[in-house]
Design a protein around this motif. Structure first.
Motif, PDB file in Angstrom:
ATOM      1  N   ASP A 221       0.830  -1.195   0.000  1.00  0.00           N
ATOM      2  CA  ASP A 221       0.000   0.000   0.000  1.00  0.00           C
ATOM      3  C   ASP A 221       0.864   1.245   0.000  1.00  0.00           C
ATOM      4  O   ASP A 221       0.390   2.330  -0.297  1.00  0.00           O
ATOM      5  CB  ASP A 221      -0.903   0.011   1.228  1.00  0.00           C
ATOM      6  N   GLY A 222       2.104   1.085   0.373  1.00  0.00           N
ATOM      7  CA  GLY A 222       2.975   2.241   0.380  1.00  0.00           C
ATOM      8  C   GLY A 222       4.338   1.908   0.928  1.00  0.00           C
ATOM      9  O   GLY A 222       4.601   0.781   1.354  1.00  0.00           O
ATOM     10  N   VAL A 223       5.191   2.922   0.872  1.00  0.00           N
ATOM     11  CA  VAL A 223       6.567   2.766   1.312  1.00  0.00           C
ATOM     12  C   VAL A 223       6.918   3.936   2.229  1.00  0.00           C
ATOM     13  O   VAL A 223       6.477   5.062   1.995  1.00  0.00           O
ATOM     14  CB  VAL A 223       7.515   2.768   0.084  1.00  0.00           C
ATOM     15  N   VAL A 224       7.684   3.648   3.276  1.00  0.00           N
ATOM     16  CA  VAL A 224       8.281   4.702   4.086  1.00  0.00           C
ATOM     17  C   VAL A 224       9.769   4.719   3.741  1.00  0.00           C
ATOM     18  O   VAL A 224      10.417   3.665   3.756  1.00  0.00           O
ATOM     19  CB  VAL A 224       8.073   4.434   5.593  1.00  0.00           C
ATOM     20  N   VAL A 225      10.282   5.890   3.391  1.00  0.00           N
ATOM     21  CA  VAL A 225      11.680   5.978   2.980  1.00  0.00           C
ATOM     22  C   VAL A 225      12.526   6.547   4.120  1.00  0.00           C
ATOM     23  O   VAL A 225      12.141   7.535   4.744  1.00  0.00           O
ATOM     24  CB  VAL A 225      11.831   6.869   1.723  1.00  0.00           C
ATOM     25  N   VAL A 226      13.640   5.886   4.395  1.00  0.00           N
ATOM     26  CA  VAL A 226      14.536   6.334   5.460  1.00  0.00           C
ATOM     27  C   VAL A 226      15.843   6.828   4.859  1.00  0.00           C
ATOM     28  O   VAL A 226      16.404   6.196   3.965  1.00  0.00           O
ATOM     29  CB  VAL A 226      14.880   5.163   6.411  1.00  0.00           C
ATOM     30  N   ILE A 241      14.227   6.134  -4.216  1.00  0.00           N
ATOM     31  CA  ILE A 241      12.956   6.855  -4.362  1.00  0.00           C
ATOM     32  C   ILE A 241      12.471   6.756  -5.810  1.00  0.00           C
ATOM     33  O   ILE A 241      11.296   6.507  -6.071  1.00  0.00           O
ATOM     34  CB  ILE A 241      13.119   8.337  -3.940  1.00  0.00           C
ATOM     35  N   ASN A 242      13.395   6.920  -6.755  1.00  0.00           N
ATOM     36  CA  ASN A 242      13.007   6.815  -8.165  1.00  0.00           C
ATOM     37  C   ASN A 242      12.471   5.435  -8.501  1.00  0.00           C
ATOM     38  O   ASN A 242      11.525   5.291  -9.259  1.00  0.00           O
ATOM     39  CB  ASN A 242      14.189   7.145  -9.072  1.00  0.00           C
ATOM     40  N   LEU A 243      13.103   4.440  -7.907  1.00  0.00           N
ATOM     41  CA  LEU A 243      12.666   3.065  -8.152  1.00  0.00           C
ATOM     42  C   LEU A 243      11.227   2.867  -7.661  1.00  0.00           C
ATOM     43  O   LEU A 243      10.384   2.325  -8.373  1.00  0.00           O
ATOM     44  CB  LEU A 243      13.613   2.097  -7.425  1.00  0.00           C
ATOM     45  N   VAL A 244      10.967   3.338  -6.458  1.00  0.00           N
ATOM     46  CA  VAL A 244       9.612   3.213  -5.898  1.00  0.00           C
ATOM     47  C   VAL A 244       8.612   3.927  -6.799  1.00  0.00           C
ATOM     48  O   VAL A 244       7.529   3.422  -7.099  1.00  0.00           O
ATOM     49  CB  VAL A 244       9.554   3.813  -4.472  1.00  0.00           C
ATOM     50  N   ARG A 245       9.004   5.111  -7.255  1.00  0.00           N
ATOM     51  CA  ARG A 245       8.131   5.884  -8.137  1.00  0.00           C
ATOM     52  C   ARG A 245       7.820   5.114  -9.415  1.00  0.00           C
ATOM     53  O   ARG A 245       6.688   5.041  -9.855  1.00  0.00           O
ATOM     54  CB  ARG A 245       8.857   7.162  -8.545  1.00  0.00           C
ATOM     55  N   GLU A 246       8.881   4.558 -10.013  1.00  0.00           N
ATOM     56  CA  GLU A 246       8.695   3.852 -11.282  1.00  0.00           C
ATOM     57  C   GLU A 246       7.786   2.639 -11.124  1.00  0.00           C
ATOM     58  O   GLU A 246       7.118   2.229 -12.049  1.00  0.00           O
ATOM     59  CB  GLU A 246      10.049   3.438 -11.854  1.00  0.00           C
ATOM     60  N   MET A 247       7.822   2.080  -9.916  1.00  0.00           N
ATOM     61  CA  MET A 247       6.979   0.913  -9.663  1.00  0.00           C
ATOM     62  C   MET A 247       5.535   1.322  -9.367  1.00  0.00           C
ATOM     63  O   MET A 247       4.677   0.474  -9.184  1.00  0.00           O
ATOM     64  CB  MET A 247       7.503   0.160  -8.442  1.00  0.00           C
ATOM     65  N   GLY A 248       5.325   2.613  -9.210  1.00  0.00           N
ATOM     66  CA  GLY A 248       3.960   3.083  -8.950  1.00  0.00           C
ATOM     67  C   GLY A 248       3.469   2.815  -7.534  1.00  0.00           C
ATOM     68  O   GLY A 248       2.274   2.734  -7.300  1.00  0.00           O
ATOM     69  N   VAL A 249       4.404   2.673  -6.593  1.00  0.00           N
ATOM     70  CA  VAL A 249       3.995   2.474  -5.198  1.00  0.00           C
ATOM     71  C   VAL A 249       4.048   3.837  -4.497  1.00  0.00           C
ATOM     72  O   VAL A 249       5.057   4.528  -4.581  1.00  0.00           O
ATOM     73  CB  VAL A 249       4.937   1.479  -4.467  1.00  0.00           C
ATOM     74  N   VAL A 254       8.621  10.203   4.789  1.00  0.00           N
ATOM     75  CA  VAL A 254      10.072  10.009   4.875  1.00  0.00           C
ATOM     76  C   VAL A 254      10.527  10.241   6.315  1.00  0.00           C
ATOM     77  O   VAL A 254       9.910  10.998   7.060  1.00  0.00           O
ATOM     78  CB  VAL A 254      10.827  10.967   3.928  1.00  0.00           C
ATOM     79  N   VAL A 255      11.589   9.564   6.681  1.00  0.00           N
ATOM     80  CA  VAL A 255      12.166   9.722   8.015  1.00  0.00           C
ATOM     81  C   VAL A 255      13.643  10.039   7.845  1.00  0.00           C
ATOM     82  O   VAL A 255      14.342   9.338   7.115  1.00  0.00           O
ATOM     83  CB  VAL A 255      12.023   8.417   8.833  1.00  0.00           C
ATOM     84  N   GLU A 256      14.085  11.104   8.481  1.00  0.00           N
ATOM     85  CA  GLU A 256      15.524  11.348   8.491  1.00  0.00           C
ATOM     86  C   GLU A 256      16.068  10.795   9.803  1.00  0.00           C
ATOM     87  O   GLU A 256      15.658  11.234  10.879  1.00  0.00           O
ATOM     88  CB  GLU A 256      15.869  12.831   8.360  1.00  0.00           C
ATOM     89  N   ASN A 257      16.949   9.831   9.691  1.00  0.00           N
ATOM     90  CA  ASN A 257      17.541   9.235  10.897  1.00  0.00           C
ATOM     91  C   ASN A 257      18.947   9.791  11.092  1.00  0.00           C
ATOM     92  O   ASN A 257      19.581  10.240  10.141  1.00  0.00           O
ATOM     93  CB  ASN A 257      17.585   7.710  10.750  1.00  0.00           C
ATOM     94  N   MET A 258      19.395   9.766  12.338  1.00  0.00           N
ATOM     95  CA  MET A 258      20.735  10.248  12.687  1.00  0.00           C
ATOM     96  C   MET A 258      20.904  11.721  12.279  1.00  0.00           C
ATOM     97  O   MET A 258      21.975  12.145  11.849  1.00  0.00           O
ATOM     98  CB  MET A 258      21.812   9.377  12.024  1.00  0.00           C
ATOM     99  N   ALA A 284      11.021  12.849  -2.483  1.00  0.00           N
ATOM    100  CA  ALA A 284       9.998  11.810  -2.327  1.00  0.00           C
ATOM    101  C   ALA A 284       8.599  12.341  -2.607  1.00  0.00           C
ATOM    102  O   ALA A 284       7.683  11.565  -2.870  1.00  0.00           O
ATOM    103  CB  ALA A 284      10.064  11.224  -0.920  1.00  0.00           C
ATOM    104  N   GLY A 285       8.441  13.649  -2.523  1.00  0.00           N
ATOM    105  CA  GLY A 285       7.099  14.216  -2.661  1.00  0.00           C
ATOM    106  C   GLY A 285       6.188  13.688  -1.565  1.00  0.00           C
ATOM    107  O   GLY A 285       5.008  13.436  -1.786  1.00  0.00           O
ATOM    108  N   ALA A 286       6.767  13.502  -0.383  1.00  0.00           N
ATOM    109  CA  ALA A 286       5.994  12.919   0.725  1.00  0.00           C
ATOM    110  C   ALA A 286       6.370  13.639   2.016  1.00  0.00           C
ATOM    111  O   ALA A 286       7.459  14.216   2.107  1.00  0.00           O
ATOM    112  CB  ALA A 286       6.312  11.429   0.843  1.00  0.00           C
TER     113      ALA A 286
END
Ligand SMILES: Nc1ncnc2c1ncn2[C@@H]1O[C@H](COP(=O)(O)OP(=O)(O)OP(=O)(O)O)[C@@H](O)[C@H]1O
Ligand SMILES: [Mg+2]
Length: 330
Positions: A221-226, A241-249, A254-258, A284-286
């Motif tokens: 249903d979706g992806v969280v990007v770290v 991020i581009n890969l996820v986009r191309e897959m249409g997910v 997004v989470v920035e860690n550290m 990410a546009g998120a």
């Protein structure tokens, strides 16, 4: 078999020989499903991605032949259709594109968040070659020997990890990409997850077979990007991020860690450079779900297997924003 040439349209190749999707991806051309593929030849696609066309064609023809003959051992897995999911309301993957940025930690915190909100939660540890989820939840190797049922954490999170099937947790797993992908699919379909509101998937790092297969075949249903400030500087997160986009997910957040470190005398240091959360959000546009500081407390909680007891202002921020983007809370 009609030979694939530099002038063949990418769309025609993948329609005729679906198994070539994996070969395209391994060569750095993961976007075989995008609208450009309908108009682009193999040579044009290779040129656009800076890929050598010769080895790509060789591989494509080999895979196409293998596919017809019934997929030899070297062939990538047949591109999977979306897997059925019964009783699992939502499946969300956590991805980074780079190792060691805290993907497993964020997966763990997301799962703890939905569980604390009273929802039936599971984690599929897709990071088969370096699983850290069980340890974080204090599960040892014996925990999942029951076979078809995921292990259960103290707070009731159902967890399936390759690590739980190994004899010793320092046993190395040296698997090829397609095997990893296959195991991931199997964990999803063959285990009895029961009814779940959320299944969190800790994807392996990178843009190789395993995350690709998960994106293609798990009904996400979706992806969280770290990302971390350092990782973002190096482009790999953007690639993911581009890969996820191309897959249409859809990217949910997004989470920035550290991101930073609280100093004992007050104030903050930025050991990995200035925050790049803004870049991450733009790429990410998120929305930004949280900026997690480098915190010895969280590392200690992971090591001690008590991530479920960990609390901090930033983890609460993550929880609040996550439930909001998931539509579970106003
Ligand atoms: N914000 C943080 N503060 C302190 N330690 C952290 C933080 N984030 C992650 N760590 C620690 O850094 C290590 C790597 O984190 P984690 O395993 O979550 O990363 P990963 O992206 O999943 O790595 P891999 O690519 O190996 O799967 C772990 O030991 C974890 O406890
Ligand atoms: Mg990990």
């Amino acid at each position: 078999m009609e030979k694939i040439t530099a002038g063949t349209l990418i769309r025609d190749v993948v329609e005729r020989y679906p198994a070539t999707v994996g070969a395209f991806a391994r060569h750095g051309l993961p976007c075989t499903g995008c609208h450009l593929a309908a108009a682009e030849t193999v040579a044009q696609g290779a040129a656009a991605h800076g890929i050598a066309v010769g080895p790509l064609l060789e591989d494509l023809n080999r895979v196409a032949e293998g596919g017809e003959a019934g997929a030899g051992p070297a062939a990538p897995p047949r591109p999977p259709g979306k897997l059925e999911r019964e009783g699992i309301r939502r499946v969300v993957a956590v991805m980074s594109g780079k190792g060691g940025v805290g993907k497993s930690l964020v997966t763990g915190l997301c799962a703890v968040s939905t569980r604390r909100a009273g929802m039936a939660t599971g984690i599929l540890d897709g990071d088969i070659t370096g699983p850290s989820i069980p340890k974080m939840f204090g599960l040892d190797n014996g925990a999942a020997r029951q076979g078809e049922v995921p292990a259960t954490s103290r707070s009731g999170i159902r967890i399936a990890s390759m690590n739980l099937l190994l004899e010793a947790d320092d046993q190395p797993v040296i698997w090829r990409g397609p095997m990893v992908s296959g195991a991931l699919r199997q964990f999803f379909t063959d285990l009895d997850w029961g009814r779940l509101d959320y299944l969190w998937v800790d994807l392996p790092p990178g843009t190789s077979d395993a995350p690709l297969t998960a994106l293609q075949s798990l009904p996400l249903d979706g992806v969280v990007v770290v990302g971390s400030p350092q990782a973002l500087a190096s482009m790999v997160v953007r690639k993911a991020i581009n890969l996820v986009r191309e897959m249409g997910v859809p990217i949910l957040g997004v989470v920035e860690n550290m991101s930073y470190m609280e100093l004992p005398g007050g104030g903050r240091a930025e050991p990995f450079g200035p925050s790049r959360a803004y870049d991450l959000v733009l790429a990410a546009g998120a929305p930004l779900l949280a900026q997690l500081p480098l915190d010895p407390g969280v590392a200690a909680a992971c090591d001690a297997g008590v991530i479920e007891n960990y609390r901090s202002a930033s983890a609460e921020e993550l929880e609040k924003n996550l439930l909001k983007v998931l539509g579970e809370k106003e």
